[in-house]
Design a protein around this motif. Structure first.
Motif, mmCIF file in Angstrom:
data_model
loop_
_atom_site.group_PDB
_atom_site.id
_atom_site.type_symbol
_atom_site.label_atom_id
_atom_site.label_comp_id
_atom_site.label_asym_id
_atom_site.label_seq_id
_atom_site.Cartn_x
_atom_site.Cartn_y
_atom_site.Cartn_z
ATOM 1 N N PHE A 22 -7.962 15.441 20.388
ATOM 2 C CA PHE A 22 -9.407 15.601 20.332
ATOM 3 C C PHE A 22 -9.875 16.312 19.058
ATOM 4 C CE2 PHE A 22 -8.089 15.384 24.764
ATOM 5 C CZ PHE A 22 -8.903 14.359 25.220
ATOM 6 N N HIS A 23 -8.950 16.767 18.249
ATOM 7 C CA HIS A 23 -9.276 17.433 16.993
ATOM 8 C C HIS A 23 -9.613 16.373 15.947
ATOM 9 C CE1 HIS A 23 -8.903 19.924 13.410
ATOM 10 N NE2 HIS A 23 -8.858 21.003 14.185
ATOM 11 N N PRO A 24 -10.659 16.580 15.153
ATOM 12 C CA PRO A 24 -11.036 15.538 14.176
ATOM 13 C C PRO A 24 -9.968 15.252 13.137
ATOM 14 C CG PRO A 24 -12.297 17.562 13.835
ATOM 15 C CD PRO A 24 -11.602 17.705 15.142
ATOM 16 N N ASP A 25 -9.084 16.232 12.869
ATOM 17 C CA ASP A 25 -8.058 16.020 11.853
ATOM 18 C C ASP A 25 -6.780 15.401 12.402
ATOM 19 O OD1 ASP A 25 -9.761 17.054 9.957
ATOM 20 O OD2 ASP A 25 -8.965 19.090 10.102
ATOM 21 N N TRP A 26 -6.742 15.160 13.706
ATOM 22 C CA TRP A 26 -5.605 14.440 14.268
ATOM 23 C C TRP A 26 -5.558 13.033 13.680
ATOM 24 C CZ3 TRP A 26 -6.243 10.255 17.952
ATOM 25 C CH2 TRP A 26 -5.023 9.714 18.390
ATOM 26 N N LEU A 27 -4.392 12.640 13.176
ATOM 27 C CA LEU A 27 -4.253 11.332 12.545
ATOM 28 C C LEU A 27 -4.231 10.252 13.620
ATOM 29 C CD1 LEU A 27 -3.881 9.848 9.847
ATOM 30 C CD2 LEU A 27 -1.403 10.038 10.196
ATOM 31 N N HIS A 28 -5.245 9.439 13.618
ATOM 32 C CA HIS A 28 -5.443 8.443 14.675
ATOM 33 C C HIS A 28 -4.348 7.391 14.655
ATOM 34 C CE1 HIS A 28 -7.628 5.733 17.359
ATOM 35 N NE2 HIS A 28 -8.468 6.728 17.591
ATOM 36 N N LEU A 29 -4.247 6.668 15.769
ATOM 37 C CA LEU A 29 -3.267 5.590 15.909
ATOM 38 C C LEU A 29 -3.841 4.269 15.391
ATOM 39 C CD1 LEU A 29 -2.071 6.353 19.552
ATOM 40 C CD2 LEU A 29 -1.192 7.293 17.420
ATOM 41 N N ASP A 30 -2.974 3.255 15.338
ATOM 42 C CA ASP A 30 -3.336 1.875 14.984
ATOM 43 C C ASP A 30 -3.841 1.790 13.549
ATOM 44 O OD1 ASP A 30 -2.621 1.251 17.562
ATOM 45 O OD2 ASP A 30 -4.667 1.241 18.322
ATOM 46 N N HIS A 31 -2.885 1.769 12.628
ATOM 47 C CA HIS A 31 -3.179 1.850 11.194
ATOM 48 C C HIS A 31 -3.359 0.462 10.586
ATOM 49 C CE1 HIS A 31 -2.351 6.191 10.624
ATOM 50 N NE2 HIS A 31 -1.670 6.019 11.754
ATOM 51 N N HIS A 32 -4.426 0.326 9.793
ATOM 52 C CA HIS A 32 -4.770 -0.961 9.193
ATOM 53 C C HIS A 32 -4.566 -1.018 7.678
ATOM 54 C CE1 HIS A 32 -6.577 -2.655 12.877
ATOM 55 N NE2 HIS A 32 -7.010 -1.430 13.101
ATOM 56 N N ASP A 33 -4.728 0.126 6.982
ATOM 57 C CA ASP A 33 -4.635 0.055 5.520
ATOM 58 C C ASP A 33 -4.327 1.435 4.950
ATOM 59 O OD1 ASP A 33 -4.830 -1.613 3.150
ATOM 60 O OD2 ASP A 33 -6.572 -0.402 2.614
ATOM 61 N N ILE A 34 -3.787 1.429 3.722
ATOM 62 C CA ILE A 34 -3.477 2.646 2.979
ATOM 63 C C ILE A 34 -3.938 2.448 1.538
ATOM 64 C CG2 ILE A 34 -1.149 1.846 2.389
ATOM 65 C CD1 ILE A 34 -0.236 4.789 2.652
ATOM 66 N N GLU A 35 -4.404 3.521 0.916
ATOM 67 C CA GLU A 35 -4.834 3.445 -0.480
ATOM 68 C C GLU A 35 -4.397 4.725 -1.182
ATOM 69 O OE1 GLU A 35 -6.702 1.301 -3.652
ATOM 70 O OE2 GLU A 35 -6.261 0.701 -1.593
ATOM 71 N N PHE A 36 -3.731 4.558 -2.327
ATOM 72 C CA PHE A 36 -3.233 5.690 -3.099
ATOM 73 C C PHE A 36 -4.190 6.015 -4.238
ATOM 74 C CE2 PHE A 36 0.473 3.740 -1.162
ATOM 75 C CZ PHE A 36 1.221 4.826 -0.728
ATOM 76 N N HIS A 37 -4.387 7.303 -4.487
ATOM 77 C CA HIS A 37 -5.161 7.738 -5.640
ATOM 78 C C HIS A 37 -4.423 7.312 -6.905
ATOM 79 C CE1 HIS A 37 -7.200 10.437 -8.459
ATOM 80 N NE2 HIS A 37 -8.126 10.636 -7.529
ATOM 81 N N PRO A 38 -5.130 6.786 -7.918
ATOM 82 C CA PRO A 38 -4.424 6.230 -9.083
ATOM 83 C C PRO A 38 -3.800 7.268 -10.010
ATOM 84 C CG PRO A 38 -6.795 6.116 -9.406
ATOM 85 C CD PRO A 38 -6.576 6.563 -7.983
ATOM 86 N N THR A 39 -4.256 8.545 -9.956
ATOM 87 C CA THR A 39 -3.722 9.551 -10.881
ATOM 88 C C THR A 39 -3.142 10.774 -10.189
ATOM 89 O OG1 THR A 39 -5.909 10.601 -11.118
ATOM 90 C CG2 THR A 39 -5.328 8.859 -12.698
ATOM 91 N N ASP A 40 -3.464 10.984 -8.932
ATOM 92 C CA ASP A 40 -2.971 12.151 -8.198
ATOM 93 C C ASP A 40 -2.057 11.670 -7.075
ATOM 94 O OD1 ASP A 40 -2.521 14.405 -6.624
ATOM 95 O OD2 ASP A 40 -4.519 15.228 -6.993
ATOM 96 N N PRO A 41 -0.745 11.899 -7.200
ATOM 97 C CA PRO A 41 0.184 11.360 -6.195
ATOM 98 C C PRO A 41 0.042 11.980 -4.816
ATOM 99 C CG PRO A 41 1.336 12.833 -7.714
ATOM 100 C CD PRO A 41 -0.036 12.628 -8.279
ATOM 101 N N ASP A 42 -0.660 13.103 -4.727
ATOM 102 C CA ASP A 42 -0.784 13.773 -3.433
ATOM 103 C C ASP A 42 -1.959 13.276 -2.607
ATOM 104 O OD1 ASP A 42 1.431 15.405 -3.727
ATOM 105 O OD2 ASP A 42 0.308 16.929 -4.831
ATOM 106 N N ILE A 43 -2.898 12.567 -3.226
ATOM 107 C CA ILE A 43 -4.093 12.104 -2.510
ATOM 108 C C ILE A 43 -3.881 10.669 -2.043
ATOM 109 C CG2 ILE A 43 -6.561 11.625 -2.655
ATOM 110 C CD1 ILE A 43 -6.810 13.832 -4.708
ATOM 111 N N ILE A 44 -3.947 10.494 -0.737
ATOM 112 C CA ILE A 44 -3.739 9.176 -0.134
ATOM 113 C C ILE A 44 -4.746 9.024 0.999
ATOM 114 C CG2 ILE A 44 -2.057 7.585 0.882
ATOM 115 C CD1 ILE A 44 0.128 9.601 -0.044
#
Length: 847
Positions: free
Chosen positions: A400-422
C-alpha cells in the motif's frame, strides 16, 4: 575473446536449461481445466466481450465512425461555463505500456497510458503535480508506444492500440482478451505535441495496433514501426510507409547503434503464426528467422521483447514468454553475442509466468552489458549477463506504500547519461530508481491514469468521502485530497458506504470477495457470500440506503444479507439465471425489497431480472431490450419503477428506460454514438435530465433522452466513463473513469431547467420563499380535477413527508410546508408533484 567466452557458457548451461524448461508448467486450481487464469486476462476478456457481443468482434471502423458522428451531430452542452474538475487519485497510476525520455533533454519524459492517453513530465517524473495530459484530438485511445526524434524534440510519434493477439487467428469470445482499448494507427507531432496528424491511418481498421516505434539513430527521417500487421518502415519521417516484414504481431524493434541496417524484430502473441525473432542486415530487404539455440523456443504462446546492449552492440537479448494466458507457462531469456549469428538460452527463471502474453521485457544497461533487468510479474536483476537472476523489488515491502514497486512490468527506459537513473512502466504507473535498482520510488504524483471499475460509491452526507475499485491497483478511498488512500488488495471491485454511519465502508476484489470495515477503511472483515454459482471477475453487490443493512450480492446466484453481510442466504438457483453470473445491479432507494440485476451471457443472452419482494421471486424483465450485454442499471432515487439501463456492443441503441418497472422499455439512446454504453444516472430532482457515459466521455440530455450533447469540458480529449454517480451533499455529478481517475462537475448548471411531464405540460410547481428557513409555500395549478400526490424527499431519495395525497379540483392550489422535527434543516429538498401519473419536480433550498 568475449564471443568465445559466451559460447562456452552457453554450452555449459545448455543441459541445465533443457532440463529446467521441461518443468515450467504451473498448475493452479482457479481456472479453466484447473489451470491458473490471470486477472489481466479475465478483465480484458470481460470488457472485450461487452464491446463485441453478440458479434465475434467489434466492427473495424466502429469507434471512429461513432467519433465522427459525435463531433458532427452532438454539440457540447451549453448550460453554463462550468467544467469538470479532476479529483484524483493523483498518487496511483494506471496500466502504463511505454516510457520515453527526450534524447535532447532526459528530464522530459513521456508515459503511454493503456486507457488514459499520452502524458508528459518536465521534471523526470520527480515532485508533485509534475504531469500533464497531452491532447491528441481523439478520445479513448490506448497509447502503446511513444518515441521522440533523436535530433528534434518537437517531433514525436505515438502508436495506438493495446493488442496481445492477432484477431484473425483468435476471433472467438474466449480470446477477446487479445485487445484492450482500440487504436487508430500512429500519430505524429512536429510542434512538441501541440497538434497531431495521423501518419498510419487505421481509423477504419481499429482492430489493429502500432506497438513499437523506433528512429534510425543516424537518420531520423527513417522510422520503424512494429504493428499487429507486421513491420513498417518510413524513409520520409512518416509521410509514407512500406510493409517490409509481413509477419503479424510485431511487438518490438531493436536497431543496431553502429549499423542501422542491422535490425531485429520480435513477433508473437497468443500463438500468432510465424512467431519468433527476425533479423535483417540490409534495412528490411531480406529477413531471417533466428534459431534460438539449444533449449530455445521454436514456437511460443506469449510475446517477445528484445534489446541490444549499447555498450556491446553485437550483443542482443530476447525475453520470450510462453503463456497465452492460461495453460503452459515458461520464460526464455535468450542472448546472442554476435549480432544474431548464434543464440543460446541464458536463463529460464519464469519471471513472466502466466503473464507471458501480457507483460514482460529484458532491459540491458547502456553502460554495462552484464547488468540486466528482467521485468515480468516481478522484477529480477542480474549482474552477470542474465546467468543469475535475483528478485529485485527494492526495500519497500508494503503493497500500500506508493514507493512499492508494482507488479506486471511492461517497459523499462534508461537515462542516457546517468547509469543510476532508470524508469519502469507497469500496471501501477511509473516508478524510478536513482541508485541503479537498489531502491525505487513512485513517479505517479499528478499522473491521473487510474482505471476504475464499476461500483463507485459516494457518501450522501460528506462530500469529502468516496470509494471505488481499480484495475490491479486495489481499492482506494477519497478523503478530500487528490492523493487517495489505498485499501484492500487485488483488482478492486464494487464498493459501498453505510449512509447512516460513514465509518462502515465496503470494498471488494475479484470474484465477489467482499470485505467490510467498521473504522473508515483501516481494518477489514471478510464477509464474502457463499461460492455457489458462477461469478464474473468483477461482480456486483449493493447496500440498501433505506436501512443500510440489507445487501444483495451477485453471482449466478443472488445472495441476500439483512445484517450487513454477517450472514447470507441464496434467493434463487443458478439455473433460474441460465447459469449466467450477475454483471450489474441496483437497488431501490425507497424499499429494501426492490432490486434489478443484469447478467453476463456465459450460456445465453444477457437478461434483466427484478424482484419486488426481496428475492423471494425473480422476474425476467428483459422484454424488448436488444440482445446486447447490459452494462449498468440505474434506479431513480424516488421512483423505483423509473429505471435506466445501458448496453454494450454495436449496431443497436445503448440506452433504454422504463417507467413501469420493466414492463416495457423505451429507446432513449437512438441519437447517441454507436459505441458501447457503460454508465447512466439521472438528476434526482429533474428525472428527465440524464447523464450517459461511454468510451468517449459523458453526454447529457435535458429532455428525457430526446436530444443529447457532449458533456466533456475539462476532460481534454475525453475519458472512458465507467461509472456515473451523484454526490448529494455537494450537488455534484461524479464520473469514475477507466484510465483517468475521477472527475466531478456541479449539477447547479442545470438548476433552472424545468422538468415537465411527458406530454409537455407544466403544472407551475413552485415554492416561495426559496430559499427558506423553516417554512415555505408550495404552489401549483390543475387544468382538470385529478388525483394529486406531493412528496418531499432529501437528495438521497429518502421520503420525508407527503403533504398531499388526494383528489383536488381544477385551479390553483397552495399548501404550507414546514420542516419536521428531527429532519435536517439545511441543504436541499426535492418536491415532486404527481398528477394522474404525470410529474414535475423542484428543488427547495434551506438557508
Amino acid at each position: 575473446m568475449k564471443k568465445t567466452t559466451y559460447a562456452l557458457l552457453f554450452a555449459a548451461f545448455a543441459i541445465f536449461t533443457f532440463t529446467k524448461c521441461s518443468h515450467q508448467t504451473k498448475i493452479l486450481n482457479d481456472g479453466e481445466n484447473g489451470m491458473h487464469v490471470p486477472g489481466s486476462y479475465k478483465s480484458l476478456t470481460m470488457m472485450s466481450a461487452i464491446r463485441a457481443y453478440p458479434m465475434e468482434d467489434i466492427p473495424e471502423d466502429g469507434y471512429f465512425k461513432a467519433f465522427e458522428y459525435s463531433k458532427k451531430f452532438l454539440g457540447k452542452a451549453s448550460a453554463d461555463n462550468s467544467q469538470w474538475e479532476a479529483l484524483g487519485p493523483q498518487n496511483i497510476g494506471g496500466r502504463t505500456l511505454d516510457i520515453c525520455l527526450n534524447p535532447q533533454n532526459p528530464n522530459t519524459i513521456y508515459a503511454a497510458s493503456a486507457s488514459g492517453g499520452l502524458w508528459r513530465s518536465y521534471t523526470g517524473g520527480v515532485g508533485e503535480d509534475v504531469w500533464e495530459r497531452i491532447s491528441l484530438g481523439y478520445p479513448g485511445l490506448a497509447i502503446a508506444t511513444v518515441e521522440v526524434s533523436p535530433s528534434d524534440s518537437n517531433i514525436i510519434f505515438v502508436g495506438t492500440g493495446e493488442c496481445y493477439g492477432y484477431g484473425e487467428y483468435y476471433p472467438s469470445m474466449s480470446f477477446r482478451a487479445t485487445r484492450g482499448l482500440s487504436g487508430i494507427g500512429a500519430l505524429k507531432s512536429t510542434d512538441n505535441g501541440v497538434t497531431w496528424n495521423l501518419v498510419i491511418d487505421w481509423s477504419y481498421n481499429q482492430q489493429r495496433g502500432v506497438q513499437r516505434i523506433k528512429f534510425d539513430p543516424y537518420n531520423p527521417e527513417i522510422v520503424w514501426a512494429a504493428t499487429t500487421e507486421g513491420t513498417y518502415k518510413s524513409v520520409d519521417s512518416g509521410e509514407s510507409w512500406e510493409l517490409v516484414h509481413d509477419v503479424v504481431m510485431a511487438t518490438d524493434i531493436a536497431i543496431n547503434p553502429e549499423d542501422p541496417d542491422l535490425v531485429f524484430v520480435a513477433c508473437g502473441g497468443m500463438f500468432s503464426p510465424g512467431n519468433g525473432i527476425y533479423r535483417t542486415q540490409d534495412g528490411g530487404e531480406n529477413w531471417q528467422l533466428m534459431d534460438m539455440g539449444i533449449g530455445g523456443p521454436t514456437n511460443f504462446g506469449g510475446k517477445a521483447r528484445i534489446m541490444i546492449a549499447k555498450s556491446y552492440p553485437s550483443m542482443i537479448y530476447a525475453s520470450i514468454g510462453n503463456s497465452q494466458s492460461y495453460g503452459a507457462t515458461g520464460t526464455w531469456l535468450c542472448m546472442s553475442p554476435d549480432n544474431g549469428d548464434s543464440w543460446g538460452v541464458v536463463n529460464t527463471e519464469n519471471y513472466s509466468d502466466y503473464q507471458g502474453w501480457y507483460s514482460h521485457y529484458v532491459g540491458v544497461s547502456p553502460f554495462d552489458h552484464n547488468k540486466l533487468f528482467c521485468g515480468g510479474i516481478n522484477m529480477f536483476q542480474s549482474q552477470n549477463g542474465g546467468f543469475a537472476l535475483d528478485l529485485d523489488e527494492g526495500i519497500i515491502g508494503d503493497w500500500f506504500h506508493p514507493d512499492w514497486l508494482h507488479l506486471d512490468h511492461h517497459d523499462i527506459e534508461f537515462h542516457p547519461t546517468d547509469p543510476d537513473i532508470i524508469y519502469f512502466a507497469h500496471d501501477g504507473g511509473v516508478h524510478r530508481t536513482d541508485d541503479g535498482g537498489e531502491t525505487f520510488y513512485s513517479c505517479n504524483w499528478g499522473y491521473q491514469t487510474a482505471q476504475f471499475y464499476p461500483g463507485f460509491s459516494n457518501s450522501h452526507t460528506d462530500s469529502l468521502l468516496a470509494n471505488g475499485g481499480l484495475q490491479d491497483n486495489f481499492s482506494c478511498i477519497y478523503e478530500g485530497e487528490k492523493y487517495w488512500r489505498r485499501v484492500v488488495g487485488g483488482d478492486g471491485s464494487w464498493s459501498a458506504i453505510n449512509q447512516d454511519d460513514n465509518d462502515i465502508i465496503y470494498n471488494s476484489y475479484q470474484n465477489l470477495s467482499i470485505l467490510r470495515s467498521n473504522d473508515g477503511g483501516y481494518g477489514y472483515y471478510n464477509i464474502t457470500p457463499p461460492f455457489g454459482g458462477n461469478s464474473n471477475f468483477i461482480s456486483p453487490y449493493v447496500l440498501s440506503p433505506v436501512d443500510n443493512e440489507t445487501m444483495y450480492a451477485g453471482r449466478s446466484v443472488i445472495y441476500k444479507s439483512v445484517n450487513s453481510g454477517n450472514s447470507w442466504a441464496a434467493t434463487n438457483t443458478s439455473a433460474q439465471f441460465s447459469d449466467n453470473p450477475a454483471l450489474t445491479m441496483d437497488v431501490s432507494s425507497t424499499s429494501t425489497e426492490v432490486v434489478y440485476v443484469a447478467t453476463m451471457p456465459w450460456y445465453g443472452r444477457s437478461q434483466l431480472f427484478k424482484t419486488i419482494n426481496g428475492g423471494d421471486e425473480w422476474v425476467d424483465m428483459t422484454g424488448g431490450l436488444p440482445d446486447r450485454i447490459i452494462t449498468d442499471i440505474h434506479v431513480d432515487v424516488i421512483d423505483h419503477d423509473l429505471v435506466f439501463v445501458t448496453l454494450g456492443g454495436f449496431e443497436a441503441s445503448h440506452l433504454y428506460k422504463t417507467t413501469n418497472g420493466g414492463g416495457s422499455w423505451i429507446d432513449i439512446g437512438a441519437s447517441l454514438p454507436d459505441i458501447p454504453g457503460w454508465s447512466v444516472v439521472n438528476d434526482p430532482v429533474y428525472p428527465g435530465i440524464i447523464y450517459f457515459g461511454n468510451e468517449f466521455g459523458v453526454y447529457v440530455s435535458y429532455d428525457d433522452g430526446e436530444s443529447w450533447a457532449e458533456f466533456i469540458d475539462g476532460m481534454g480529449d475525453g475519458v472512458f466513463a465507467m461509472d456515473l454517480k451523484i454526490s448529494p451533499s455537494n450537488n455534484k455529478l461524479r464520473v469514475a473513469t477507466h484510465g483517468n481517475g475521477v472527475f466531478e462537475r456541479s449539477l447547479e448548471v442545470i438548476s433552472n431547467v424545468v422538468d415537465v411531464d411527458s406530454e409537455g405540460e407544466d403544472f407551475g410547481l413552485i415554492n416561495y420563499p426559496n430559499p427558506f428557513i423553516t417554512q415555505t409555500t408550495i404552489s401549483f395549478k390543475l387544468t382538470d380535477k385529478a388525483k394529486v400526490n406531493i412528496s418531499v424527499f432529501d437528495v438521497t431519495g429518502k421520503l420525508l413527508d407527503v403533504p398531499i395525497n388526494s383528489m383536488l379540483n381544477k385551479g390553483h392550489h397552495q399548501i404550507s410546508w414546514k420542516i419536521k422535527d428531527g429532519v435536517s434543516n439545511n441543504g436541499v429538498y426535492l418536491c415532486r408533484l404527481n398528477v394522474d401519473g404525470r410529474s414535475q419536480s423542484i428543488k427547495m433550498r434551506v438557508k
